[in-house]
Design a protein around this motif. Structure first.
Motif, mmCIF file in Angstrom:
data_model
loop_
_atom_site.group_PDB
_atom_site.id
_atom_site.type_symbol
_atom_site.label_atom_id
_atom_site.label_comp_id
_atom_site.label_asym_id
_atom_site.label_seq_id
_atom_site.Cartn_x
_atom_site.Cartn_y
_atom_site.Cartn_z
ATOM 1 N N PRO A 5 96.848 -62.723 -63.859
ATOM 2 C CA PRO A 5 96.480 -62.111 -65.045
ATOM 3 C C PRO A 5 96.495 -63.049 -66.287
ATOM 4 O O PRO A 5 97.325 -63.864 -66.318
ATOM 5 C CB PRO A 5 97.593 -61.085 -65.170
ATOM 6 C CG PRO A 5 98.496 -61.271 -64.051
ATOM 7 C CD PRO A 5 98.084 -62.509 -63.424
ATOM 8 N N THR A 6 95.241 -63.163 -67.064
ATOM 9 C CA THR A 6 95.270 -63.928 -68.122
ATOM 10 C C THR A 6 94.412 -63.056 -69.373
ATOM 11 O O THR A 6 93.974 -62.218 -69.225
ATOM 12 C CB THR A 6 94.405 -65.223 -67.688
ATOM 13 O OG1 THR A 6 93.101 -64.680 -67.260
ATOM 14 C CG2 THR A 6 95.086 -66.040 -66.776
ATOM 15 N N PRO A 7 94.705 -63.736 -70.792
ATOM 16 C CA PRO A 7 94.139 -62.972 -71.577
ATOM 17 C C PRO A 7 92.642 -63.533 -71.584
ATOM 18 O O PRO A 7 92.110 -64.282 -70.887
ATOM 19 C CB PRO A 7 94.847 -63.507 -73.010
ATOM 20 C CG PRO A 7 95.230 -65.075 -72.342
ATOM 21 C CD PRO A 7 95.538 -64.686 -71.021
ATOM 22 N N THR A 29 85.994 -61.682 -63.357
ATOM 23 C CA THR A 29 86.888 -61.268 -64.573
ATOM 24 C C THR A 29 87.030 -59.666 -64.548
ATOM 25 O O THR A 29 86.346 -58.809 -64.701
ATOM 26 C CB THR A 29 86.581 -61.703 -65.573
ATOM 27 O OG1 THR A 29 86.258 -63.101 -65.781
ATOM 28 C CG2 THR A 29 87.621 -61.366 -66.841
ATOM 29 N N ILE A 30 88.441 -59.290 -63.989
ATOM 30 C CA ILE A 30 88.614 -57.845 -64.167
ATOM 31 C C ILE A 30 89.432 -57.284 -65.189
ATOM 32 O O ILE A 30 90.529 -57.963 -65.397
ATOM 33 C CB ILE A 30 89.490 -57.330 -62.709
ATOM 34 C CG1 ILE A 30 88.542 -57.797 -61.423
ATOM 35 C CG2 ILE A 30 89.759 -56.036 -62.754
ATOM 36 C CD1 ILE A 30 89.627 -57.771 -60.201
ATOM 37 N N GLU A 31 88.827 -56.623 -65.973
ATOM 38 C CA GLU A 31 89.341 -56.220 -67.598
ATOM 39 C C GLU A 31 90.410 -55.088 -66.952
ATOM 40 O O GLU A 31 90.123 -54.148 -66.282
ATOM 41 C CB GLU A 31 88.470 -55.659 -68.202
ATOM 42 C CG GLU A 31 87.327 -56.620 -68.865
ATOM 43 C CD GLU A 31 87.774 -57.606 -69.991
ATOM 44 O OE1 GLU A 31 88.949 -57.551 -70.368
ATOM 45 O OE2 GLU A 31 87.151 -58.516 -70.248
ATOM 46 N N LEU A 32 91.746 -55.380 -67.357
ATOM 47 C CA LEU A 32 92.698 -54.495 -67.127
ATOM 48 C C LEU A 32 93.044 -53.352 -68.319
ATOM 49 O O LEU A 32 93.361 -52.174 -67.911
ATOM 50 C CB LEU A 32 94.024 -55.257 -66.691
ATOM 51 C CG LEU A 32 93.988 -56.032 -65.590
ATOM 52 C CD1 LEU A 32 95.375 -56.831 -65.167
ATOM 53 C CD2 LEU A 32 93.527 -55.236 -64.153
ATOM 54 N N LEU A 43 98.453 -53.094 -70.317
ATOM 55 C CA LEU A 43 97.812 -54.495 -69.834
ATOM 56 C C LEU A 43 96.760 -54.708 -70.793
ATOM 57 O O LEU A 43 95.789 -55.686 -70.393
ATOM 58 C CB LEU A 43 97.250 -54.268 -68.160
ATOM 59 C CG LEU A 43 98.246 -53.807 -67.376
ATOM 60 C CD1 LEU A 43 97.684 -53.447 -65.963
ATOM 61 C CD2 LEU A 43 99.705 -54.424 -67.409
ATOM 62 N N LYS A 44 96.806 -54.628 -71.895
ATOM 63 C CA LYS A 44 95.752 -55.097 -72.945
ATOM 64 C C LYS A 44 95.861 -56.676 -72.926
ATOM 65 O O LYS A 44 96.716 -57.132 -72.973
ATOM 66 C CB LYS A 44 96.079 -54.284 -74.220
ATOM 67 C CG LYS A 44 95.241 -54.745 -75.466
ATOM 68 C CD LYS A 44 95.491 -54.337 -76.755
ATOM 69 C CE LYS A 44 94.267 -54.864 -77.928
ATOM 70 N NZ LYS A 44 94.882 -54.607 -79.196
ATOM 71 N N ASP A 45 94.685 -57.041 -73.056
ATOM 72 C CA ASP A 45 94.621 -58.393 -73.035
ATOM 73 C C ASP A 45 94.744 -59.305 -71.966
ATOM 74 O O ASP A 45 94.833 -60.479 -71.818
ATOM 75 C CB ASP A 45 95.338 -59.118 -74.260
ATOM 76 C CG ASP A 45 94.875 -58.601 -75.874
ATOM 77 O OD1 ASP A 45 93.692 -58.171 -75.697
ATOM 78 O OD2 ASP A 45 95.622 -58.689 -76.694
ATOM 79 N N LEU A 46 95.094 -58.456 -70.889
ATOM 80 C CA LEU A 46 95.273 -59.183 -69.646
ATOM 81 C C LEU A 46 94.053 -59.097 -68.463
ATOM 82 O O LEU A 46 93.497 -58.100 -68.629
ATOM 83 C CB LEU A 46 96.342 -58.650 -68.636
ATOM 84 C CG LEU A 46 97.893 -58.795 -69.381
ATOM 85 C CD1 LEU A 46 98.700 -58.126 -68.712
ATOM 86 C CD2 LEU A 46 98.081 -60.157 -69.944
ATOM 87 N N ARG A 47 93.799 -59.949 -67.980
ATOM 88 C CA ARG A 47 92.597 -60.191 -67.117
ATOM 89 C C ARG A 47 93.116 -60.743 -65.699
ATOM 90 O O ARG A 47 93.940 -61.663 -65.593
ATOM 91 C CB ARG A 47 91.328 -60.998 -67.782
ATOM 92 C CG ARG A 47 90.914 -60.260 -68.930
ATOM 93 C CD ARG A 47 89.663 -61.361 -69.689
ATOM 94 N NE ARG A 47 88.952 -60.766 -70.585
ATOM 95 C CZ ARG A 47 88.089 -61.044 -71.197
ATOM 96 N NH1 ARG A 47 87.459 -62.196 -70.594
ATOM 97 N NH2 ARG A 47 87.330 -60.570 -72.027
#
Length: 400
Positions: free
Chosen positions: A26-28, A160-163, A170-174
């Motif tokens: 998970p990444t921003p 890229t999967i937007e969570l 999980l805002k700002d996590l991908r």
């Protein structure tokens, strides 16, 4: 609710796997230099720091700093911050300030803002301040024996999967990965990309002549490429493969290849040129791989995580789980490799792969050799204060 909690547990498992095996991480959102962030547990705040309300007199050097360069950087931040209700009015007032001077800027902040000291969760006030910069590399738009190390654009198969859209926790996590049949699997690691050049055929943005310089271009997240005809191309961060960042400098120290005091960017580059047969294996220990895009030539600086150009000597990268992006930050540290005070107003406009925790920042030195010299040497202790609007109601970041 049960399904939501199960999903978060699954994502947490994926993140833990990524830290140990290089699984999907998970990444921003795409930034100047990426930050890997652990997903929050249900009901827990995101904060990685404590923000303590303070007095202006606590900011050593506040009254003597030349605020004009930081003011211009702050106005850039307001292009984004002004969309938030708590910032809208103050950014409007800032934009209307006529003939800004140090006196007027200082009065503006002291009238409409409150300083909060950033404190680590163990209640310590100091942290590590490092530096980064925009390097210059020699390159070509075509492959040759001299220019044989590719700089890749982001491949279409990188998923890229937007969570946060479905799960606000999980805002700002991908998540990043690729399709293998009907399965989403981790994207290729640095080792896989380096050992299988054909994996990214067709995505070569350009080629450069120096493998070590290319690696540090990945670390810095942006740079400029000069061609043989004198033409210059600006490139910036486009995406990354989702793996956590691993410091090769720390690894060289652990292996006994470099003493700690020489494990700077300059020291690592020198080691690489003296040990060409060991270089590829070392670089592959950092599984993270960065992809780039060409930037407009008229940009004043590289684009940071906030989406605005960075300002040399006034922009910093922070951990967005500790400090809100875009806010003014007063930094009290020292010049690289000295005890000479470096106290100035900065703006948090970027994030970084190794920038984690409360009192932690990466100081953007700008472009060129001297900027690189300062950035490579900078490993200083420092304190930080965020300047927040009086209307601000701290939630996730502040504990009092």
């Amino acid at each position: 609710m049960k399904n939501q909690l199960s999903f978060i547990v699954i994502i947490s498992f994926l993140w833990l796997a990524a830290c140990t095996t290089g699984s999907i991480s998970p990444t921003p959102p795409p930034t100047q230099s990426e930050e890997t962030i652990a997903p929050p547990l249900p009901g827990k705040p995101l904060a990685k720091s404590i923000h303590k309300r303070d007095q202006w007199s606590s900011l050593t050097g506040w009254n003597s700093d030349d605020l004009l360069p930081a003011w211009q950087a702050f106005l850039q931040s307001c292009r984004v911050l002004s969309k938030q209700p708590v910032w809208h009015e103050n950014c409007k007032i800032a934009a209307s300030l006529q003939h800004p001077s140090n006196t007027r800027i200082r009065k503006f902040f002291e009238t409409y803002f409150i300083p909060y000291q950033v404190v680590n969760t163990d209640n310590t006030e100091q942290g590590l301040i490092t530096g980064y910069y925009e390097p210059l590399l020699k390159g070509s738009r075509t492959f040759s024996e001299r220019y044989r190390f590719p700089v890749y654009a982001a491949p279409d198969e990188l998923l890229t999967i937007e969570l946060g859209e479905a799960y606000p926790e999980l805002k700002d996590l991908r998540l990043r990965g690729r399709l293998n049949g009907r399965k989403v699997v981790p994207y290729y690691s640095r080792s896989e990309i380096m050992n299988n050049p054909g994996l990214l055929n067709g995505y070569e943005l350009l080629w450069v002549e120096d493998e070590v310089e290319l690696f540090f271009l990945h670390v810095q997240g942006s740079g400029r490429i000069v061609f043989d005809n004198g033409e210059m191309m600006k490139i910036g961060f486009a995406d990354q493969n989702g793996f956590p960042y691993n410091s090769i400098g720390k690894l060289l120290v652990q292996r006994g290849e470099l003493p700690l005091e020489q494990a700077s960017m300059q020291g690592i580059k020198q080691w690489g040129r003296q040990n060409p047969n060991k270089l590829a294996e070392l670089l592959q220990q950092n599984a993270r791989y960065v992809f780039f895009r060409e930037l407009p030539s008229d940009l004043s600086g590289p684009i940071g995580a906030l989406g605005v150009p960075l300002t040399a000597g006034r922009s910093i990268a922070i951990d967005p789980l500790s400090i809100p992006q875009g806010v003014p930050v007063f930094l009290a540290t020292t010049w690289p490799n000295t005890s000479r005070p470096l106290n100035r107003l900065m703006v948090a406009q970027d994030v970084g792969g190794a920038i984690k925790g409360g009192v932690r920042a990466d100081f953007f030195w700008g472009f060129g050799h001297e900027a690189g010299n300062q950035a490579g040497k900078m490993k200083q202790a420092g304190k930080m204060w965020i300047l927040m609007p009086k209307e601000y109601q701290p939630v996730a970041f502040t504990q009092q």
